[in-house]
Design a protein around this motif. Structure first.
Motif, PDB file in Angstrom:
ATOM      1  N   ARG A   1       0.843  -1.204   0.000  1.00 23.47           N
ATOM      2  CA  ARG A   1       0.000   0.000   0.000  1.00 23.47           C
ATOM      3  C   ARG A   1       0.876   1.252   0.000  1.00 23.47           C
ATOM      4  N   ALA A   2       1.971   1.218   0.750  1.00 21.81           N
ATOM      5  CA  ALA A   2       2.863   2.379   0.823  1.00 21.81           C
ATOM      6  C   ALA A   2       3.599   2.621  -0.488  1.00 21.81           C
ATOM      7  N   THR A   3       3.811   1.577  -1.275  1.00 17.09           N
ATOM      8  CA  THR A   3       4.544   1.732  -2.537  1.00 17.09           C
ATOM      9  C   THR A   3       3.628   1.980  -3.724  1.00 17.09           C
ATOM     10  N   ALA A   4       2.333   1.981  -3.521  1.00 12.75           N
ATOM     11  CA  ALA A   4       1.399   2.208  -4.623  1.00 12.75           C
ATOM     12  C   ALA A   4       1.611   3.602  -5.210  1.00 12.75           C
ATOM     13  N   GLY A   5       1.607   3.672  -6.522  1.00 12.55           N
ATOM     14  CA  GLY A   5       1.724   4.948  -7.209  1.00 12.55           C
ATOM     15  C   GLY A   5       3.131   5.477  -7.346  1.00 12.55           C
ATOM     16  N   LEU A   6       4.134   4.737  -6.888  1.00 10.24           N
ATOM     17  CA  LEU A   6       5.517   5.206  -6.971  1.00 10.24           C
ATOM     18  C   LEU A   6       6.228   4.752  -8.235  1.00 10.24           C
ATOM     19  N   GLY A   7       5.579   3.907  -9.035  1.00 10.08           N
ATOM     20  CA  GLY A   7       6.165   3.496 -10.311  1.00 10.08           C
ATOM     21  C   GLY A   7       6.938   2.204 -10.269  1.00 10.08           C
ATOM     22  N   THR A   8       6.979   1.529  -9.117  1.00  7.53           N
ATOM     23  CA  THR A   8       7.688   0.264  -8.988  1.00  7.53           C
ATOM     24  C   THR A   8       6.694  -0.878  -8.850  1.00  7.53           C
ATOM     25  N   ASP A   9       6.804  -1.871  -9.719  1.00  6.00           N
ATOM     26  CA  ASP A   9       5.965  -3.062  -9.608  1.00  6.00           C
ATOM     27  C   ASP A   9       6.577  -4.025  -8.602  1.00  6.00           C
ATOM     28  N   VAL A  10       5.728  -4.651  -7.817  1.00  5.00           N
ATOM     29  CA  VAL A  10       6.143  -5.637  -6.822  1.00  5.00           C
ATOM     30  C   VAL A  10       5.682  -7.011  -7.300  1.00  5.00           C
ATOM     31  N   VAL A  11       6.620  -7.950  -7.410  1.00  4.42           N
ATOM     32  CA  VAL A  11       6.327  -9.293  -7.900  1.00  4.42           C
ATOM     33  C   VAL A  11       6.521 -10.276  -6.757  1.00  4.42           C
ATOM     34  N   LEU A  12       5.454 -10.956  -6.379  1.00  4.61           N
ATOM     35  CA  LEU A  12       5.495 -11.920  -5.278  1.00  4.61           C
ATOM     36  C   LEU A  12       5.909 -13.281  -5.822  1.00  4.61           C
ATOM     37  N   LEU A  13       7.032 -13.771  -5.346  1.00  5.56           N
ATOM     38  CA  LEU A  13       7.608 -15.008  -5.862  1.00  5.56           C
ATOM     39  C   LEU A  13       7.211 -16.204  -5.011  1.00  5.56           C
ATOM     40  N   HIS A  14       7.008 -17.339  -5.667  1.00  2.79           N
ATOM     41  CA  HIS A  14       6.959 -18.641  -5.002  1.00  2.79           C
ATOM     42  C   HIS A  14       5.997 -18.653  -3.815  1.00  2.79           C
ATOM     43  N   GLY A  15       4.792 -18.148  -3.983  1.00  3.74           N
ATOM     44  CA  GLY A  15       3.901 -17.928  -2.860  1.00  3.74           C
ATOM     45  C   GLY A  15       3.382 -19.182  -2.176  1.00  3.74           C
ATOM     46  N   TYR A  16       3.519 -20.344  -2.779  1.00  2.00           N
ATOM     47  CA  TYR A  16       2.985 -21.584  -2.217  1.00  2.00           C
ATOM     48  C   TYR A  16       3.519 -21.823  -0.803  1.00  2.00           C
ATOM     49  N   PRO A  17       2.710 -22.203   0.168  1.00  2.00           N
ATOM     50  CA  PRO A  17       1.286 -22.540   0.078  1.00  2.00           C
ATOM     51  C   PRO A  17       0.350 -21.351   0.229  1.00  2.00           C
ATOM     52  N   TYR A  18       0.909 -20.129   0.101  1.00  3.91           N
ATOM     53  CA  TYR A  18       0.107 -18.915   0.233  1.00  3.91           C
ATOM     54  C   TYR A  18      -0.212 -18.311  -1.133  1.00  3.91           C
ATOM     55  N   HIS A  19      -0.342 -19.156  -2.159  1.00  2.00           N
ATOM     56  CA  HIS A  19      -0.546 -18.627  -3.503  1.00  2.00           C
ATOM     57  C   HIS A  19      -1.887 -17.927  -3.657  1.00  2.00           C
ATOM     58  N   ARG A  20      -2.890 -18.351  -2.910  1.00  7.03           N
ATOM     59  CA  ARG A  20      -4.177 -17.648  -2.959  1.00  7.03           C
ATOM     60  C   ARG A  20      -4.054 -16.243  -2.346  1.00  7.03           C
ATOM     61  N   GLN A  21      -3.271 -16.120  -1.289  1.00  5.04           N
ATOM     62  CA  GLN A  21      -3.055 -14.802  -0.697  1.00  5.04           C
ATOM     63  C   GLN A  21      -2.307 -13.889  -1.659  1.00  5.04           C
ATOM     64  N   ALA A  22      -1.297 -14.431  -2.339  1.00  4.86           N
ATOM     65  CA  ALA A  22      -0.564 -13.637  -3.330  1.00  4.86           C
ATOM     66  C   ALA A  22      -1.498 -13.200  -4.456  1.00  4.86           C
ATOM     67  N   ALA A  23      -2.376 -14.103  -4.893  1.00  2.00           N
ATOM     68  CA  ALA A  23      -3.345 -13.759  -5.936  1.00  2.00           C
ATOM     69  C   ALA A  23      -4.281 -12.660  -5.464  1.00  2.00           C
TER      70      ALA A  23
END
Length: 377
Positions: free
Chosen positions: A245-267
């Motif tokens: 939330r703090a990085t929103a709008g700053l121009g940097t994309d955040v990529v969540l890697l290897h989220g398993y077993p939290y892949h639904r949370q990453a989605a």
């Protein structure tokens, strides 16, 4: 099966340059840092079965041949030829290579040459900071040299990665630390740091993340399963909610890697925040015959323009193979099922498959028009 464009493996590592014995090889089939239990083998895992299904035919053997026979054939061909045959079967056209792992691993240009592909570097922030610490005598020197090192890396890399979740956990304070706090923590770390000591200080980890955010390059954050010495309950990507939330709008994309077993949370985070993306990485290789279920769960909430393919492969070219094959197989069967049920059109299925396989990564990392970083075609 569906037709895919050349895949963009948006997070992987190099492969070993040396021949491997049975014990060393099978250690790469698991996240564990310990040997298999007495009387057992790590080949008896979903990953081990996937390797035995997909890799032997690429080296001239029958599928599911015994591990000893497979490794004997591998040694007969030699590490370079075996690696070339394996990597060139994957359909990967571009590797984004995280160079932050230690060991005798191929550099991006070497991986590109072996795989007949292009390659670009992803710079691991913690390793970069540790290298800077090795040559910085004071806290002020470290802070200045680190800023210069991150800026310099951003001139050639296509992104940064962080293992803050593995080193400390993802429940970091979301705001950037102040300069005085950074200098104090840097001084404390430098004074007590053993030779080649790892960076685990939460303030310095936050400083690293925000220094990378300032470059505007995509920032990859490891979540879910990973290093055997970490606490997996500290790597749930939902712990990053305040940071993203703090990085929103700053121009940097955040990529969540290897989220398993939290892949639904990453989605879920990818659904809520426009600058957040998710991938499954080695989760597909680790879950093997269950990969289609895991992929379907990620597709439940994540917008289709926010999912990225990667193998997370490291050490063994076989892991790049099974990551790519299981992705292709799982996605193809899943989309064919939805088309047959009439919930998707064939045209839409092909379009979305292309986005996840390559199109989304091309857009996020700005790969169009970039120098290929080492092509082996």
């Amino acid at each position: 099966m569906i037709e895919l464009p050349p895949l963009v493996d948006q997070h992987c590592h190099g492969v070993l340059r040396t021949e491997l014995g049975l014990g060393t090889f099978e250690a790469y089939l698991t996240q564990s840092g310990a040997p298999a239990a007495p009387g057992t083998t790590f080949f008896d895992t979903q990953t081990g079965f996937a390797v035995r299904r997909w890799c032997p035919p690429l080296l001239g053997l029958e599928p599911h041949c015994p591990p000893a026979s497979y490794l004997a054939r591998r040694r007969e061909l030699g590490v370079l030829e075996a690696g070339r045959r394996l990597l060139r079967s994957t359909g990967i056209g571009t590797y984004l290579v995280d160079t932050g792992l230690l060991g005798d691993l191929t550099e991006p240009a070497e991986l590109a040459a072996a795989g007949g592909a292009a390659a670009h570097e992803i710079v691991r922030l913690e390793l970069l900071a540790e290298q800077v610490a090795d040559t910085s005598g004071t806290a002020d020197g470290f802070v200045a040299n680190l800023a210069e090192a991150v800026h310099g890396a951003a001139q050639s890399a296509v992104g940064f990665s962080s293992v803050a979740g593995c080193r400390h956990g993802l429940a970091l304070a979301p705001e950037p630390p102040g300069p005085g706090e950074v200098r104090r923590c840097a001084g404390r770390w430098l004074s007590g740091r053993p030779v080649a000591g790892r960076l685990t200080d939460p303030v310095l980890l936050r400083h690293l993340l925000w220094t990378a955010v300032a470059t505007g390059l995509p920032l990859q954050l490891h979540a879910g399963v990973g290093d055997p010495d970490m606490r997996i309950d500290r790597t749930d990507p939902m712990l990053l909610t305040d940071f993203v939330r703090a990085t929103a709008g700053l121009g940097t994309d955040v990529v969540l890697l290897h989220g398993y077993p939290y892949h639904r949370q990453a989605a879920c985070l990818a659904d809520v925040f426009p600058h957040v993306y998710a991938d499954l990485g080695p989760a597909l290789a680790r879950t093997g015959s269950r990969a289609r279920t895991v992929l379907a769960e990620a597709l439940e909430l994540a917008p289709f323009g926010k999912l990225l393919f990667s193998t997370g492969g490291q050490g063994l070219p076989e892991l790049h193979v099974v990551g790519a094959r299981l992705f292709h197989e799982a996605l193809g069967r899943l989309l064919a099922e939805w088309v047959a049920e009439g919930v998707w059109s064939r045209t839409d299925a092909a379009r979305i498959a292309g986005l996840i396989a390559a199109g989304n990564a091309h857009r996020v990392y700005g790969l169009e028009g970039r120098s290929d970083g080492g092509r082996g075609r």
